[in-house]
Design a protein around this motif. Structure first.
Motif, short mmCIF file in Angstrom:
data_model
loop_
_atom_site.label_atom_id
_atom_site.label_comp_id
_atom_site.label_asym_id
_atom_site.label_seq_id
_atom_site.Cartn_x
_atom_site.Cartn_y
_atom_site.Cartn_z
N VAL A 1 0.85 -1.19 0.00
CA VAL A 1 0.00 0.00 0.00
C VAL A 1 0.88 1.24 0.00
O VAL A 1 1.79 1.36 0.83
N GLU B 1 -1.49 -1.06 -4.18
CA GLU B 1 -2.75 -0.47 -3.70
C GLU B 1 -2.43 0.96 -3.33
O GLU B 1 -1.39 1.20 -2.71
N THR B 2 -3.29 1.90 -3.71
CA THR B 2 -2.97 3.29 -3.35
C THR B 2 -4.04 3.90 -2.46
O THR B 2 -5.22 3.53 -2.54
N VAL B 3 -3.60 4.83 -1.63
CA VAL B 3 -4.49 5.60 -0.76
C VAL B 3 -4.35 7.06 -1.19
O VAL B 3 -3.25 7.61 -1.13
N ALA C 1 -7.56 0.04 3.01
CA ALA C 1 -6.81 -0.43 1.82
C ALA C 1 -6.08 -1.75 2.06
O ALA C 1 -5.72 -2.42 1.11
N THR D 1 -1.94 -8.06 1.99
CA THR D 1 -1.04 -6.90 2.14
C THR D 1 0.19 -7.30 2.96
O THR D 1 0.06 -7.86 4.05
#
Ligand SMILES: Cc1ncc(COP(=O)(O)O)c(C=O)c1O
Length: 386
Positions: free
Chosen positions: A113, A134-136, A154, A159
């Protein structure tokens, strides 16, 4: 045939802009993150003396004990944190340290992430180890501080790592201690590990810096000499590994890197002995440049929406100008001779932005500001860009 991972690695636009800008001699470079200071004389002298003394052979993959002890002492001095030198591996720049950390943690398909915007190279590192990105999203209105609940949402069972950066490239945001602590909690609840890039530590202007090691031993920290000591081309950095990963990181370093250059490691010890007053003076210079550029961006009628607190970048929203950010970056370069980086380099969330770096001296920044002032006077904000 080129591998899928090789095909997926995207170019670093800032370097492409630099290449184009280098074709003209009158260009002011606000696109690259290269400090314009020279390293302290003692650092250069130490490297030369060590080279002349014949320190040109391999060292242990972990690095020379004196440098690892000096790095550990810095954590004690600056943050009051005890770090066992055995957890420190010296690397040729911090970038290979990130590769080691990801190789140690990520299996194909595992999630990593990261924030969006993020440092341009991060997704390519994750692709190189066949991880899943995965992006925030981050918002200027939050000062580009990550929202802990967005990170919690996320992460999932696959993860393995949270990749964080503070002070951050390209926003200049500095993570506050409580947020960093909470993100450590998010990682631990998910059985993931924080990998925190602290390469811009020492370059914060109105914010207190915290290392993730204040909150946990179970995190990787990337840091090095490129930014604070203006030693980009020396290629010297380090990785602090969680105790359980020390052995695998050492084995990966032995195989993938062999070691960082021997005599450069001696120079690293000298760099860590730089008098604090000198580092403070450099930081104050960056602060003045930041203020110059922040004022200019607001005079151009562009929205910053936050105050960058560290590193030497800011991210300016150019959606009110005609054309897209790529076209505006082209216009700045071709018509004003000012090179900037289109925000898309740093993630989809930054597509309407330009990143401006103030790692250039104040006189050049003032000339760049005047040139853009003049250019923007000629731009019809309601019409096409040219
Ligand atoms: C956030 C970030 N991390 C890492 C690096 C690379 O640093 P190094 O020279 O230590 O490999 C950079 C360089 O610009 C950077 O901006």
């Amino acid at each position: 045939m080129v591998s899928r991972r090789g095909t997926e690695v995207s170019p670093f636009l800032a370097m492409d802009v630099l290449e184009r800008a280098s074709e003209r001699s009158d260009v002011i470079h606000l696109e690259v993150g290269e400090p314009d200071f020279a390293p302290p004389d003692r650092v250069v002298d130490t490297a030369v003396e060590s080279l002349r003394a014949g320190n040109t052979n391999y060292t242990a993959a972990r690095g020379k004990p004196a440098l690892r002890r000096a790095i550990a002492a810095r954590y004690d001095r600056e943050y009051g944190v005890t770090v066992d030198p055995d957890r420190i591996v010296v690397t040729p720049g911090s970038s290979p340290g990130l590769l080691l950390a990801l190789a140690a943690v990520v299996d194909p398909g595992d999630g990593v992430v990261l924030t969006d915007p993020h440092y341009a190279c991060y997704p390519n590192f994750v692709r190189t180890v066949s991880g899943r990105i995965e992006t925030v999203p981050l918002r200027a209105a939050d000062g580009y501080q990550p929202r802990v609940d967005a990170f919690a949402a996320a992460v999932d069972a696959s993860t393995r790592a949270l990749l964080l950066n503070s002070p951050a490239n390209p926003t200049g945001a500095v993570l506050d201690g409580d947020t960093l602590d909470s993100l450590v909690g998010v990682a631990s609840d998910a059985d993931a590990v924080p990998i925190v890039d602290e390469i811009y530590h020492g370059l914060s202007y109105d914010a207190e810096e915290h290392t993730v090691l204040e909150y946990t031993d179970d995190a990787f920290v990337l840091d090095g000499f490129s930014k604070r000591y203006a030693m980009t081309g020396w290629r010297l950095g380090w990785l602090v590994a969680p105790p359980d990963y020390v052995d695998v990181i050492n084995r990966l370093a032995q195989n993938l890197l062999i070691c960082a250059p021997n005599f450069v490691q001696d120079a690293g010890v000298a760099a860590l002995e730089t008098p604090p007053a000198r580092l403070d003076a450099i930081r104050d210079t960056y602060r003045e440049r930041r203020d110059l550029l922040v004022d200019a961006v607001s005079d151009w009628g562009l929205d910053l929406g936050y105050t960058p607190q560290g590193a030497y970048y800011l991210l300016a929203d150019v959606s009110d100008l005609p054309g897209d950010a790529m076209e505006i970056a082209d216009l700045f370069l071709e018509e004003a001779g000012v090179a900037v980086t289109p925000g898309i380099d740093f993630g989809d969330e930054a597509a309407d932005y330009l990143r401006l770096s103030y790692a250039t001296d104040a006189a050049a920044i003032e000339t760049a500001i005047e040139r853009i002032d003049r250019l923007l006077e000629t731009v019809d904000r309601s019409g096409p860009i040219r």
